[in-house]
Design a protein around this motif. Structure first.
Motif, PDB file in Angstrom:
ATOM      1  N   GLY A 103       0.814  -1.370  -0.084  1.00 59.18           N
ATOM      2  CA  GLY A 103      -0.032   0.056  -0.039  1.00 59.18           C
ATOM      3  C   GLY A 103       0.845   1.300   0.188  1.00 59.18           C
ATOM      4  O   GLY A 103       0.287   2.271   0.008  1.00 59.18           O
ATOM      5  N   ALA A 104       2.189   1.181   0.179  1.00 61.66           N
ATOM      6  CA  ALA A 104       3.021   2.340   0.079  1.00 61.66           C
ATOM      7  C   ALA A 104       4.088   2.208  -0.843  1.00 61.66           C
ATOM      8  O   ALA A 104       5.107   2.856  -0.887  1.00 61.66           O
ATOM      9  N   GLY A 105       3.644   1.437  -2.096  1.00 61.18           N
ATOM     10  CA  GLY A 105       4.555   1.382  -3.360  1.00 61.18           C
ATOM     11  C   GLY A 105       5.632   0.149  -2.981  1.00 61.18           C
ATOM     12  O   GLY A 105       6.444  -0.111  -3.920  1.00 61.18           O
ATOM     13  N   GLY A 106       5.536  -0.543  -1.926  1.00 58.92           N
ATOM     14  CA  GLY A 106       6.404  -1.666  -1.824  1.00 58.92           C
ATOM     15  C   GLY A 106       5.645  -2.894  -1.729  1.00 58.92           C
ATOM     16  O   GLY A 106       4.655  -2.830  -2.151  1.00 58.92           O
ATOM     17  N   GLU A 107       6.085  -4.044  -1.512  1.00 63.56           N
ATOM     18  CA  GLU A 107       5.593  -5.268  -1.290  1.00 63.56           C
ATOM     19  C   GLU A 107       5.743  -6.129   0.038  1.00 63.56           C
ATOM     20  O   GLU A 107       6.537  -5.644   0.718  1.00 63.56           O
ATOM     21  N   ARG A 108       5.044  -6.953   0.491  1.00 65.50           N
ATOM     22  CA  ARG A 108       5.126  -7.750   1.602  1.00 65.50           C
ATOM     23  C   ARG A 108       4.723  -9.209   1.367  1.00 65.50           C
ATOM     24  O   ARG A 108       3.971  -9.447   0.393  1.00 65.50           O
ATOM     25  N   VAL A 109       5.222 -10.054   2.075  1.00 65.24           N
ATOM     26  CA  VAL A 109       4.758 -11.447   1.818  1.00 65.24           C
ATOM     27  C   VAL A 109       3.740 -11.888   2.756  1.00 65.24           C
ATOM     28  O   VAL A 109       3.934 -11.402   4.288  1.00 65.24           O
ATOM     29  N   VAL A 110       2.745 -12.564   2.330  1.00 64.36           N
ATOM     30  CA  VAL A 110       1.722 -13.087   3.152  1.00 64.36           C
ATOM     31  C   VAL A 110       1.781 -14.573   2.955  1.00 64.36           C
ATOM     32  O   VAL A 110       2.183 -15.059   1.932  1.00 64.36           O
ATOM     33  N   GLU A 111       1.321 -15.455   3.902  1.00 61.70           N
ATOM     34  CA  GLU A 111       1.388 -16.937   3.791  1.00 61.70           C
ATOM     35  C   GLU A 111       0.248 -17.506   4.665  1.00 61.70           C
ATOM     36  O   GLU A 111      -0.389 -17.068   5.379  1.00 61.70           O
ATOM     37  N   VAL A 112      -0.037 -18.592   3.867  1.00 55.77           N
ATOM     38  CA  VAL A 112      -1.056 -19.603   4.276  1.00 55.77           C
ATOM     39  C   VAL A 112      -0.636 -20.800   4.357  1.00 55.77           C
ATOM     40  O   VAL A 112       0.381 -21.357   3.415  1.00 55.77           O
ATOM     41  N   GLY A 113      -1.004 -21.609   5.287  1.00 56.75           N
ATOM     42  CA  GLY A 113      -0.608 -23.240   5.279  1.00 56.75           C
ATOM     43  C   GLY A 113      -1.870 -24.115   5.769  1.00 56.75           C
ATOM     44  O   GLY A 113      -2.755 -23.590   6.165  1.00 56.75           O
ATOM     45  N   GLY A 114      -1.768 -25.334   5.150  1.00 56.70           N
ATOM     46  CA  GLY A 114      -2.923 -26.272   5.454  1.00 56.70           C
ATOM     47  C   GLY A 114      -2.925 -27.181   4.749  1.00 56.70           C
ATOM     48  O   GLY A 114      -1.673 -28.048   4.435  1.00 56.70           O
TER      49      GLY A 114
END
Length: 142
Positions: A103-114
């Motif tokens: 949301g500020a011009g960068g990136e972030r990692v999100v994760e899911v597991g299952g």
């Protein structure tokens, strides 16, 4: 066909599933699922419906996670309903890190597991899943 051959076909189908989702190659899913397959992504906020309904839903929603998607499968349990037989219960552990905008011009990692719970059937074109239930066990970064 031996049980080992059947297991190899099933594992290949699971791999094609992750490649299809990660690459956005939705037509590749036709080599994983039967035409009447039922898909349940409800635990991660997704669709419950047929594969014909799931493909456009995936195409519309997964691009929010950019093209940087990378499924990884872990343990895969294959339990044939009988042998020789034409159906199997399959459970595969998954870890799915994805990149989204911060949301500020960068990136972030999100994760899911299952766990992916499939019901596979033998068809004239090989082993295919006719049912998938995605069980979400954990998520991080959302």
């Amino acid at each position: 066909m031996t049980q080992l051959d059947a297991r190899a076909e099933i594992v290949d189908a699971l791999t094609r599933y992750t490649l299809a989702v990660d690459r956005g190659d939705w037509d590749l899913l036709d080599t994983v699922f039967t035409p009447d397959a039922a898909i349940d992504y409800s635990e991660s906020g997704g669709i419950v419906g047929s594969i014909a309904e799931a493909k456009p839903w995936l195409a519309e929603n997964l691009p929010a996670f950019s093209a940087k998607r990378l499924h990884m499968l872990g343990q895969i349990a294959v339990e044939f309903d009988s042998w020789p037989g034409d159906s199997a219960q399959v459970t595969a552990y998954f870890h799915n890190p994805m990149v989204i905008s911060d949301g500020a011009g960068g990136e972030r990692v999100v994760e899911v597991g299952g766990l992916y719970h499939h019901h596979f059937v033998r068809t004239s074109t090989g082993w295919r899943s006719n049912k998938l239930h995605e069980e979400l066990v954990w998520s991080r970064g959302f």
